[in-house]
Motif scaffolding. Structure first.
Motif, mmCIF file in Angstrom:
data_model
loop_
_atom_site.group_PDB
_atom_site.id
_atom_site.type_symbol
_atom_site.label_atom_id
_atom_site.label_comp_id
_atom_site.label_asym_id
_atom_site.label_seq_id
_atom_site.Cartn_x
_atom_site.Cartn_y
_atom_site.Cartn_z
ATOM 1 N N ILE A 22 0.833 -1.200 0.000
ATOM 2 C CA ILE A 22 0.000 0.000 0.000
ATOM 3 C C ILE A 22 0.869 1.252 0.000
ATOM 4 N N ASP A 23 2.023 1.210 0.648
ATOM 5 C CA ASP A 23 2.933 2.358 0.620
ATOM 6 C C ASP A 23 3.373 2.682 -0.806
ATOM 7 N N ARG A 24 3.573 1.659 -1.618
ATOM 8 C CA ARG A 24 3.974 1.872 -3.020
ATOM 9 C C ARG A 24 2.809 2.380 -3.873
ATOM 10 N N LEU A 25 1.579 2.031 -3.492
ATOM 11 C CA LEU A 25 0.412 2.369 -4.306
ATOM 12 C C LEU A 25 -0.181 3.745 -4.018
ATOM 13 N N LEU A 26 -0.048 4.234 -2.790
ATOM 14 C CA LEU A 26 -0.659 5.512 -2.425
ATOM 15 C C LEU A 26 0.282 6.672 -2.716
ATOM 16 N N ALA A 27 -0.258 7.714 -3.315
ATOM 17 C CA ALA A 27 0.511 8.937 -3.560
ATOM 18 C C ALA A 27 0.822 9.613 -2.227
ATOM 19 N N ASP A 28 1.876 10.391 -2.198
ATOM 20 C CA ASP A 28 2.251 11.104 -0.975
ATOM 21 C C ASP A 28 1.155 12.062 -0.525
ATOM 22 N N ASP A 29 0.402 12.622 -1.477
ATOM 23 C CA ASP A 29 -0.672 13.570 -1.148
ATOM 24 C C ASP A 29 -2.051 12.899 -1.163
ATOM 25 N N PHE A 30 -2.098 11.591 -0.959
ATOM 26 C CA PHE A 30 -3.343 10.822 -0.942
ATOM 27 C C PHE A 30 -4.350 11.437 0.031
ATOM 28 N N VAL A 31 -5.627 11.471 -0.396
ATOM 29 C CA VAL A 31 -6.726 11.973 0.426
ATOM 30 C C VAL A 31 -7.838 10.928 0.415
ATOM 31 N N PHE A 32 -8.402 10.665 1.592
ATOM 32 C CA PHE A 32 -9.470 9.680 1.760
ATOM 33 C C PHE A 32 -10.688 10.366 2.354
ATOM 34 N N THR A 33 -11.850 10.119 1.732
ATOM 35 C CA THR A 33 -13.096 10.696 2.218
ATOM 36 C C THR A 33 -14.160 9.601 2.276
ATOM 37 N N SER A 34 -14.886 9.575 3.375
ATOM 38 C CA SER A 34 -16.034 8.687 3.539
ATOM 39 C C SER A 34 -17.024 9.413 4.435
ATOM 40 N N PRO A 35 -18.195 8.831 4.652
ATOM 41 C CA PRO A 35 -19.137 9.477 5.577
ATOM 42 C C PRO A 35 -18.572 9.636 6.995
ATOM 43 N N GLN A 36 -17.534 8.872 7.330
ATOM 44 C CA GLN A 36 -16.928 8.966 8.662
ATOM 45 C C GLN A 36 -15.608 9.733 8.665
ATOM 46 N N ASP A 37 -15.053 10.009 7.516
ATOM 47 C CA ASP A 37 -13.723 10.624 7.416
ATOM 48 C C ASP A 37 -13.771 11.734 6.367
ATOM 49 N N ASP A 38 -13.537 12.959 6.794
ATOM 50 C CA ASP A 38 -13.646 14.092 5.886
ATOM 51 C C ASP A 38 -12.269 14.526 5.393
ATOM 52 N N HIS A 39 -11.906 14.053 4.214
ATOM 53 C CA HIS A 39 -10.650 14.445 3.566
ATOM 54 C C HIS A 39 -9.438 14.256 4.481
ATOM 55 N N ILE A 40 -9.272 13.029 4.962
ATOM 56 C CA ILE A 40 -8.108 12.754 5.810
ATOM 57 C C ILE A 40 -6.888 12.489 4.933
ATOM 58 N N ASP A 41 -5.728 12.769 5.467
ATOM 59 C CA ASP A 41 -4.500 12.602 4.701
ATOM 60 C C ASP A 41 -3.998 11.160 4.758
ATOM 61 N N ARG A 42 -2.940 10.925 4.031
ATOM 62 C CA ARG A 42 -2.361 9.585 3.893
ATOM 63 C C ARG A 42 -1.998 8.977 5.243
ATOM 64 N N ALA A 43 -1.304 9.754 6.065
ATOM 65 C CA ALA A 43 -0.849 9.250 7.371
ATOM 66 C C ALA A 43 -2.034 8.854 8.256
ATOM 67 N N THR A 44 -3.064 9.675 8.274
ATOM 68 C CA THR A 44 -4.250 9.371 9.084
ATOM 69 C C THR A 44 -4.969 8.150 8.536
ATOM 70 N N PHE A 45 -5.100 8.055 7.212
ATOM 71 C CA PHE A 45 -5.714 6.877 6.607
ATOM 72 C C PHE A 45 -4.963 5.611 7.008
ATOM 73 N N LEU A 46 -3.645 5.633 6.928
ATOM 74 C CA LEU A 46 -2.844 4.445 7.250
ATOM 75 C C LEU A 46 -2.934 4.089 8.730
ATOM 76 N N GLU A 47 -3.126 5.078 9.582
ATOM 77 C CA GLU A 47 -3.226 4.836 11.018
ATOM 78 C C GLU A 47 -4.628 4.388 11.436
ATOM 79 N N VAL A 48 -5.664 5.004 10.853
ATOM 80 C CA VAL A 48 -7.029 4.793 11.326
ATOM 81 C C VAL A 48 -7.808 3.778 10.478
ATOM 82 N N CYS A 49 -7.741 3.897 9.166
ATOM 83 C CA CYS A 49 -8.603 3.109 8.281
ATOM 84 C C CYS A 49 -7.961 1.826 7.768
#
Length: 113
Positions: A22-49
């Motif tokens: 997953i580290d190789r697949l995600l861009a450094d500026d990766f952003v994740f959004t869901s009904p529970q996560d509002d535009h979280i960054d890569r580090a937060t996604f890797l820690e929480v999701c």
């Protein structure tokens, strides 16, 4: 690799909890959004999701279609270890062969067929 291949590899890395992949697949500026996560960054996604795959008993991709040169639509269903079944949709953006954004839209529960 096509954008579909990259997104499919991201789903596989999540299910396998393969942090190296997953580290190789995600861009450094990766952003994740869901009904529970509002535009979280890569580090937060890797820690929480990312570490949540252990709650799944099974996941199956139902549809995966390129929308345009960057976006891939994915519809999937999964069963939790509790027995609950759900379907979700995601739109993932791939730029420069890396996933730069994931937008997740939660679906409701559905019965066993």
């Amino acid at each position: 690799m096509s954008n579909i291949d990259i997104v499919r590899a991201g789903f596989a890395a999540y299910l396998a909890q393969d942090r190296h992949a997953i580290d190789r697949l995600l861009a450094d500026d990766f952003v994740f959004t869901s009904p529970q996560d509002d535009h979280i960054d890569r580090a937060t996604f890797l820690e929480v999701c990312f570490p949540t795959a252990d709650r799944l008993r099974h996941q199956e991709i139902l549809d995966m279609v390129e929308i345009d040169d960057e976006q891939v639509y994915v519809r999937y269903e999964y069963e939790l270890t509790t027995g609950e079944r759900h379907r979700n949709v995601e739109v993932q953006t791939v730029r420069n062969c890396r996933i730069s954004e994931a937008q997740v839209y939660f679906g409701g529960r559905f019965p066993r067929e």
